[in-house]
Write a protein that holds these residues in place. Structure first.
Motif, mmCIF file in Angstrom:
data_model
loop_
_atom_site.group_PDB
_atom_site.id
_atom_site.type_symbol
_atom_site.label_atom_id
_atom_site.label_comp_id
_atom_site.label_asym_id
_atom_site.label_seq_id
_atom_site.Cartn_x
_atom_site.Cartn_y
_atom_site.Cartn_z
ATOM 1 N N CYS A 289 0.874 -1.177 0.000
ATOM 2 C CA CYS A 289 0.000 0.000 0.000
ATOM 3 C C CYS A 289 0.905 1.219 0.000
ATOM 4 C CB CYS A 289 -0.903 0.008 1.224
ATOM 5 S SG CYS A 289 -1.736 1.607 1.398
ATOM 6 N N CYS A 295 0.753 6.017 7.235
ATOM 7 C CA CYS A 295 -0.528 5.583 7.788
ATOM 8 C C CYS A 295 -0.401 5.136 9.237
ATOM 9 C CB CYS A 295 -1.067 4.429 6.945
ATOM 10 S SG CYS A 295 -2.674 3.880 7.505
ATOM 11 N N CYS A 302 0.634 -4.419 5.070
ATOM 12 C CA CYS A 302 0.468 -3.184 4.285
ATOM 13 C C CYS A 302 1.694 -2.845 3.445
ATOM 14 C CB CYS A 302 0.120 -2.019 5.214
ATOM 15 S SG CYS A 302 -1.440 -2.241 6.067
ATOM 16 N N CYS A 322 -7.838 -0.360 0.748
ATOM 17 C CA CYS A 322 -7.199 -0.441 2.065
ATOM 18 C C CYS A 322 -7.455 -1.826 2.639
ATOM 19 C CB CYS A 322 -7.784 0.637 2.986
ATOM 20 S SG CYS A 322 -7.180 0.539 4.673
HETATM 21 FE FE1 SF4 Z 1 -2.672 1.272 3.502
HETATM 22 FE FE2 SF4 Z 1 -4.931 0.702 4.737
HETATM 23 FE FE3 SF4 Z 1 -2.675 -0.447 5.492
HETATM 24 FE FE4 SF4 Z 1 -3.070 2.112 5.984
HETATM 25 S S1 SF4 Z 1 -4.212 0.416 6.844
HETATM 26 S S2 SF4 Z 1 -1.208 1.229 5.189
HETATM 27 S S3 SF4 Z 1 -4.180 2.720 4.148
HETATM 28 S S4 SF4 Z 1 -3.693 -0.701 3.538
#
Ligand code: SF4
Ligand code: MG
Length: 338
Positions: A289, A295, A302, A322
């Motif tokens: 991500c 985040c 992630c 997400c």
């Molecule tokens: Fe990405 Fe969601 Fe993980 Fe945050 S929680 S790093 S937005 S996938």
């Protein structure tokens, strides 16, 4: 409502160095992906916002739609016709039905032309020379609430708000079905911003055109748009109805943008989470991500696994990328724990 504009899997890439330099320095990928597989549609009469920090690809999408930038792949269709493949001349009748308001209100007006020439330039560009330029300029000035004698002025004789009105009038010249407004309130005083937005909204009511607004001003988004798409590093990370996203953002980045808004909703629980760090460079995209470096909810997966878009169980039009989309309850707990 049927789609007026449909964009599918659009990709736009910029070169960062010439092929010879790339060879000499051993750089394997001398380009950046400014827009990476973006899909959306705008329905007739609708207002859609593209939202994101600078460099997220918003303006690049706009420039590609109106043919100022070539896509590497993907399709753009307008009223059912694929336009990305058309030659310049074949595109013209479609481009005539779209108008762009560029970001800088005064700078986007040619300084040597009078307002009258600026307003009637679209007729000349599109070969409609038989129109009565004086009458057309007067008609357009009236539409945006400026006196007829403004036709004789030059851009440097206009205030920012007046220049913006001229930009709107010029965009309306050919009675378009779609207006693309890139940061329509940038550089304007707050009171003038309101006037410009009200004017746009009134004209949309009267004329029925769709508007694509590009902005990072969430107050504009909230007051003007039906749907919004939030961009991060050239991708859509959340899309849905504006009302729904303001009420229940599912992506942590959206939540952080809403929290950073200068006029947050005092009753909203979700408005208290801060956005940390800088936007990563497009030349060094994070793995997994791409938001994981900033985040506050990131977990192991992630940084490894790229999240595919998923839709909200109770609203198929609301989608986000997400692994751990926000739940109202969870966000409330987090805020209470602090
Ligand atoms: Fe990405 Fe969601 Fe993980 Fe945050 S929680 S790093 S937005 S996938
Ligand atoms: Mg921009």
């Amino acid at each position: 409502m049927s789609a007026l504009l449909r964009v599918e899997d659009l990709r736009v890439r910029f070169r960062t160095m010439g092929p010879l330099k790339a060879l000499a320095t051993g750089t394997k990928a001398p380009f950046i992906d400014a827009v990476c597989g973006v899909s959306f549609e705008i329905r007739k009469g609708e207002t859609l916002a593209l939202v994101g920090e600078s460099g997220s690809g918003k303006s690049t999408i706009a420039r590609t739609i109106i043919g100022l930038q070539r896509a590497v792949s993907g399709s753009i269709s307008f009223d059912g016709q694929e336009i990305e493949e058309l030659s310049g001349a074949e595109r013209k009748p479609y481009l005539r039905r779209m108008a762009m308001m560029f970001q800088d209100p005064i700078g986007s007006l040619s300084p040597r032309l009078t307002v009258r020439s600026l307003l009637t330039e679209p007729f000349r560009i599109h070969g409609l020379k038989d129109r009565d330029a004086g009458a057309e300029a007067e008609r357009l000035l009236r539409m945006v609430g400026l006196p007829a004698d403004f036709a004789r002025r030059y851009p440097h004789q206009l205030s920012g708000g007046q220049a913006r009105r001229i930009g709107i009038a010029r965009a309306l010249a050919l009675n378009p079905d779609l207006i693309i407004a890139d940061e329509p309130t940038a550089g304007l005083d707050v009171s003038v911003q309101g006037e410009v937005l009200n004017l746009l909204a009134r004209l949309q009511d009267e004329l029925g055109m769709a508007i694509l607004i590009i902005t990072h001003n969430l107050n504009v988004v909230r007051h003007m748009t039906d749907r919004m798409a939030i961009m991060y590093l050239g991708r859509f990370i959340e899309v849905g109805s504006t009302e729904r996203i303001f009420e229940h953002p599912r992506h942590p980045y959206t939540e952080a943008l809403l929290a950073a808004n200068p006029e947050p909703d005092p009753d909203a629980v979700l408005n208290r989470i801060e956005l940390k760090g800088e936007v990563p460079s497009l030349m060094r995209r994070p793995s997994g991500c791409e938001f994981h470096t900033r985040c506050c909810y990131a977990q192991d997966i992630c940084s490894r696994v790229f999240p595919e878009p998923s839709a909200s169980p109770d609203d198929a039009e609301h989608s986000f990328r997400c692994h751990f989309p926000l739940e109202r309850e969870r966000a409330a707990d987090i805020v209470e724990d602090r």
